[in-house]
Write an enzyme that holds these catalytic residues in place. Sequence first.
Site, PDB file in Angstrom:
ATOM      1  N   GLU A 208       0.833  -1.213   0.000  1.00 48.27           N
ATOM      2  CA  GLU A 208       0.000   0.000   0.000  1.00 48.27           C
ATOM      3  C   GLU A 208       0.869   1.265   0.000  1.00 48.27           C
ATOM      4  O   GLU A 208       0.641   2.198   0.775  1.00 48.27           O
ATOM      5  CB  GLU A 208      -0.947  -0.010   1.197  1.00 48.27           C
ATOM      6  CG  GLU A 208      -1.897  -1.195   1.199  1.00 48.27           C
ATOM      7  CD  GLU A 208      -2.743  -1.285   2.445  1.00 48.27           C
ATOM      8  OE1 GLU A 208      -3.972  -1.432   2.311  1.00 48.27           O
ATOM      9  OE2 GLU A 208      -2.192  -1.230   3.552  1.00 48.27           O
ATOM     10  N   GLU A 283      -6.773  -7.363  -1.769  1.00 48.34           N
ATOM     11  CA  GLU A 283      -7.493  -7.315  -0.508  1.00 48.34           C
ATOM     12  C   GLU A 283      -8.958  -7.021  -0.765  1.00 48.34           C
ATOM     13  O   GLU A 283      -9.335  -5.876  -1.037  1.00 48.34           O
ATOM     14  CB  GLU A 283      -6.910  -6.252   0.424  1.00 48.34           C
ATOM     15  CG  GLU A 283      -5.547  -6.595   0.984  1.00 48.34           C
ATOM     16  CD  GLU A 283      -5.101  -5.622   2.065  1.00 48.34           C
ATOM     17  OE1 GLU A 283      -5.947  -4.824   2.556  1.00 48.34           O
ATOM     18  OE2 GLU A 283      -3.906  -5.647   2.431  1.00 48.34           O
TER      19      GLU A 283
END
Length: 664
Positions: A208, A283
Site C-alpha cells: 500500500e 485485498e
Amino acid sequence: MLDIRLLKQFTMNMSRALFIFANLFLLAHSLPTLYEYYTKDGIQAGLSDAKPYFTLNNKNITIYSGSFHYFRTPRAYWRDRLRKMRAAGLNTVTTYVPWNLHEPQTGVFDFGNGGSPFQDFLHLDEFLKTAKNEDLFVLVRSGPYINSEWELGGLPSWLAKHCRTVRNSIDAKFLYFVKRYFDVLLPLLAKHQFQKGGPIIAIQVENEYANTGRHDPVYLNTLKQMYDDHGIVEILCTCDRPSEQGRGSIPGILQTANFKVDAKGHLDMLKELQPGKPLMTMEFWTGWFDHWMDPRHHTDSVTRFRTVLEQIMDYPSSVNMYMFVGGTDFRFMNGATMSVRNFSNYLPDTTSYDYDAPISENGALTPKYYAVKEAIAQRNSIKTKLPDIPEARKLVAYPSVKVTNRILISDALLYLGKPLQSEKLLAMEQLPINNNSGQSYGYIAYRKENLDIPAGAKLTIPGYVRDTILVLVNGKLVQKPPKQLSDINGFGFWIQKDSSIVLSDKDLKNATVDLIVENFGRNTLGVFVLKGLMGDVFLNSQALNNWTIIPMEFASSWIPYQVHQQEFVDTSTNSAIHKFKIHIQGDPQDTYLDMREWSKGIVTVNGFVLGRYFFLGPQQALYLPAPLLRNGDNDIVVFEHFKAPEMLKFIDRAVYETPGGLYH
C-alpha cells in the site's frame, strides 16, 4: 397391496441415486491434487501475467486466495486452518511477513528457535512447507512494511534509534537495514518458489505504498533489485486502491487492488491502469477490525459479503480475501490508528483480530465460509481434489479459579526489569538495552525516590503521555480509576496535553513516586512516535531529575510471583499483579478468559503474554488456545491497572459487549 409400478419407480430412482453417488465418489477420488494438475508434466514456467488472464506453468488459473497470518495463530493450529482453507476450494494462501518479529533486536533474527518470546510462531520455513503439504500455493507479502493493524506496521521499533525517516530512497540507513533483513529473509523465500518445486507463486513488493502520499520509484526499484539479486523469479506485484492511479507501483510489476465494495468501479480503474493484464483483487475486505472503545464489534452481513465476492469473481478477477482466517494480536502486537501526530485521534486496536472472517479467531467456520465454498464451486472450472473439512475443536469453560497471591506493582518493579539510572527521562526506544535496540513493547516505569512532597503539590507532565500512565506514591495509586468513556479525556491517557495531578493532600517526606507508562500500540502507518516520557516532569515548578528507569517488557522469563509474594486484601486503589493457578487434567482445550469484571491490563499464561483487556470494549474476553496451556498446573498472571475481582472466570465463547451507559 403394494403398487408394482410405484415399487419399480422407487427402485429406478434409487438406482439412479446410487449411480450418481458412485460416480461422484469415483470422480472425487480420481481428481488430481492441485500440484498434480499444475506440475504433472514438469515445471516450465511460473505464474504469468503476459495474457489478460493468469497462467501457471502454462495452464490457466484463477487465484482463489485467503489471508492467513501464521504469526497470529499458534503453530500447532497452522495445518488445521490451512486444511479448512483448501476444503473451501481455495487454491492459495496469502500471508504477510512481520519484520519486527523476525528481527526483534538489531542484527538478531528469529525464524523459529531464535529465543524471542514469539519464537514458536515464527517457523516460516515450516509454514511454507505445510501450505504445500495441504495442497495450497502461497502468495507472500514480505514488506518491509505490512500495516495489517500490526504494531508499527511491522517495522521494528529500534529503527527509530537509527533512521529519521522510513520507506523512501532518502534515508540510506533505512535501506541498509532493509537489505540486511532481506539478506536473511529472501534466501528462505527463494528456495520455496514454485519454479524450484515450492509453493510460492507470487511475492508482493512493499505494501500500500501509495498511502504514504509519496511517489518514489527509486525506492521501489531498489527493493525490486534486492529481490532480483536473491534469485526471486516468481511474479512480483504491488497493491493499492486503484483510485491512487498507480502511484504505489513501478513499470514491470503487476498492480493489484484493495477495496471492500464497488467491485466493478475499482476493477474498471485497475483495468484501465494496465490494459491487457489479468486482474487481481489483493485485498477484498471480508470484515473489519476493532479499536478499543469502539461502540460495537464490527460485523458484515453474509449477503453483502457474498454479493461483492461474486461480483469480483464474475468480473472476472482473481481474489484474495482479507482476512480469511481471523487471528490474535498476542503479547503487545496490536497497532493503533491515528493521524500522523494527532493524539486526539489515537485509536489502539484490540487484542482480537477476528475480523468477522470466514474462519474465526478460534478456528470456527462462520456462514461466510460456506458462502465462499459454494461461490467457488460454482465458478472454478478446474476441478481438483479437496479434503474433508476438519472436525471443529471444542471450546470449554474451565471452572473459575480464585486468586492465590498478589503483589503490588510498585513492589514487583525491580523483578520486572533491570533498573537503569538516568538524569533525564528517556523514552522506551532510547534505552541502552537489548543490544542497543531499546525497549520495544510493554510498560516502562520511572521511579523517583527520597522525594519530599508538600501537601497539595502537583505533578505536571508537559506534552502528551504516550500512551497511558499510572502514578503511584509510596505504592498507592493516586489517580481515580476510569469508569466511563469520557474519563479517557482526563489525566492518565493520551488525549490530555500538559496534564497534571495532585500527589498528596498532606506533607510527605522521603516518598517514592512511580510513573508507569504503557505503550498501548504504535501507529500502523509506520510513523515514529516514541513511547513513554521524555524531557522533564515537574513537581510544582521544579523539574525532577535523577531517575531510576525500569523497562517492564514481560519477557517469557519474568516470574515476579516466585519472588517476594505478599498477601493483601484491598485492591480497590492499587495497581497489582494477581496470580491464579488452574490444574488441567489431560489434554487442554481452547477456552476464553472472561474479563468483564476487570478494568484494564494484560494477562500472561505460563509466562507468555496472552494480550490486553480493557473494560471499554468491545472485546471482553481473551481467546486462550490450548497450545498455550499444558496438562497439569498452569499459571495465569494478570497485571491490573485498577480494581481486580477475586476470581478469574472462563467462558466457551467470544464476548463483545459495550458496558451499559458508556456510549450515550
